[in-house]
Design an enzyme around this catalytic site. Sequence first.
Site: not given
Length: 134
Positions: A42, A44, A53, A55
């Site tokens: 991830n 940010e 994220c 995934e």
Amino acid sequence: MKKEDLIERSIEMRKKAYVPYSKFPVGAAVLTKSGKVYTGCNIENAAYPVSLCAERVAIFKAVSDGETEFVEMAVSADTKRPVSPCGSCRQVMSEFFQPETTIHLTNLQNQLKTVTMEELLPFSFQPDDLPPSL
């Protein structure tokens, strides 16, 4: 590839996460039909909605490399139970994964929950739900 190897790759990716705000690193690894593994963590941003994220990072890296057929995925985080992908990730996964695609969800205490895409997001919105193109 053994599921344990895929899980280990996802755990290793946690170390590369950029999480100065949530302090919640997540790692992911996805195996393609061609045998390649793509990883993600991830990432940010101070403008929270533009964060991404793990995934989706892994899937988008694979897709940007021309890979669109996936065999299985592993996702890991330091949670009390095996980590659960967010709704946005589930929707992206459902776009590229077959209903029977295997997803291994784990934490750092070696708890593991393996599910299929269909179990993770039943009755997902699919391309066939869109009106036909003109």
